[in-house]
Design a protein around this motif. Structure first.
Motif, mmCIF file in Angstrom:
data_model
loop_
_atom_site.group_PDB
_atom_site.id
_atom_site.type_symbol
_atom_site.label_atom_id
_atom_site.label_comp_id
_atom_site.label_asym_id
_atom_site.label_seq_id
_atom_site.Cartn_x
_atom_site.Cartn_y
_atom_site.Cartn_z
ATOM 1 N N LEU A 35 0.826 -1.206 0.000
ATOM 2 C CA LEU A 35 0.000 0.000 0.000
ATOM 3 C C LEU A 35 0.863 1.261 0.000
ATOM 4 C CD1 LEU A 35 -2.811 -1.043 2.515
ATOM 5 C CD2 LEU A 35 -3.000 -0.832 0.028
ATOM 6 N N ARG A 70 -5.804 -6.368 5.624
ATOM 7 C CA ARG A 70 -6.157 -4.948 5.689
ATOM 8 C C ARG A 70 -7.044 -4.655 6.901
ATOM 9 N NH1 ARG A 70 -10.105 -4.263 0.360
ATOM 10 N NH2 ARG A 70 -12.047 -4.964 1.338
ATOM 11 N N GLN A 74 -6.136 -1.954 9.724
ATOM 12 C CA GLN A 74 -7.108 -0.924 10.080
ATOM 13 C C GLN A 74 -7.359 -0.926 11.594
ATOM 14 O OE1 GLN A 74 -10.852 0.967 7.919
ATOM 15 N NE2 GLN A 74 -11.206 -1.189 8.381
ATOM 16 N N VAL A 81 -9.870 1.973 5.506
ATOM 17 C CA VAL A 81 -10.354 1.352 4.269
ATOM 18 C C VAL A 81 -11.834 1.663 4.097
ATOM 19 C CG1 VAL A 81 -10.594 -0.786 2.956
ATOM 20 C CG2 VAL A 81 -8.718 -0.534 4.580
ATOM 21 N N TYR A 92 -8.270 3.503 -0.008
ATOM 22 C CA TYR A 92 -7.297 3.322 1.063
ATOM 23 C C TYR A 92 -6.749 4.671 1.516
ATOM 24 C CZ TYR A 92 -7.333 -1.596 -0.233
ATOM 25 O OH TYR A 92 -7.730 -2.885 -0.498
#
Length: 267
Positions: A35, A70, A74, A81, A92
């Motif tokens: 990311l 993810r 988070q 997200v 994102y």
């Protein structure tokens, strides 16, 4: 358009320090680096959309593994997200370790703003922050091509079994075939290995020697060894017959020198 003031190297170092007291799954760590890479490509936009297919190829993780990773990031406070409906890619938002400062970039043409902290180019408002989805058909075709090209090697590894010497000799022969632009098909490999087994009568050491001989002489097929004892080959006549038969079966016409050598050895 707002962007993040990020020093890439500083963020990576901070992430490693953070992991000491905030352990997350390995998949989450891999996803964080992916990311960060894509956020960098968009010019450190505060929010960017990214297809799951792109993350699958970049990380090697499955769709479900990416979703779990993810969620872990988070919950740990490293990203935000936003999952969107339909076929729309998720949004994102990277939460940097450094102080977050949002700046407004004026619309420009064919230019980008350089930030002193990391000397990275920032995308302007005239550019898209969308990272396109991967062409799955193209990716599938490439995988099928790779599988087809690797099939002869798989056959050879299976044929050689635990015999490392034979395996190395056969791989060397395949590499030679590729180098002379005569790559093997699956069927051609099967026929060549069958011929090799017949010539060596199952003797793996002899198979390796025959394969090495073909590699050194850039022969596309396998033939009895030069200088092999006459008795082992069933006499001179037997050796000549084997050479002629191999020549006829494999369509080769470059074995005349071997026949001449056997005849000379017979005196």
């Amino acid at each position: 358009m707002s962007v993040l003031e990020i020093n890439y190297l500083s963020e990576i170092n901070s992430f490693h320090d953070w992991l000491i007291t905030n352990p997350v799954p390995t998949t989450a760590r891999v996803l964080w680096f992916a990311l960060m890479h894509y956020c960098n490509r968009t010019g450190w936009r505060t929010e960017f959309n990214l297809a799951i297919s792109a993350l699958e190829l970049d990380t090697g993780l499955s769709k479900q593994a990416i979703i779990r990773a993810r969620n872990a990031l988070q919950q740990a406070g490293r990203i935000k997200v936003t999952v969107r409906k339909g076929n729309q890619a998720a949004l994102y938002h990277i939460i940097p370790f450094a102080f977050l400062k949002e700046t407004q970039i004026d619309t420009q043409s064919d230019t980008c703003v350089i930030h002193k902290e990391d000397a990275k180019c920032r995308l302007d408002d005239t550019q898209s922050d969308t990272i396109p989805k991967l062409d799955k058909d193209k990716t599938k075709t490439r995988k099928e091509k790779d599988k087809k090209e690797n099939a002869p090697l798989d056959l050879i590894r299976f044929f050689a079994g635990d015999n490392a010497e034979l395996k190395a000799s056969l791989i060397g022969w395949i590499e030679m075939r590729t180098r002379i632009r005569k790559p093997l098909t699956i069927r051609a490999t099967e026929l060549a290995l069958k011929r090799l087994n017949t010539l060596a009568q199952g003797d793996q050491d002899l198979m390796a020697a025959i394969a090495d001989q073909s590699t050194m002489n850039s022969w596309q097929g396998f033939f009895p060894l030069k200088g092999e004892s006459v008795s082992r080959l069933g006499g001179v006549e037997g050796a000549l017959n084997q050479a002629r038969k191999a020549t006829e079966d494999l369509g080769e016409r470059n074995y005349a020198d071997w026949i001449a050598e056997v005849e000379d050895a017979d005196g």
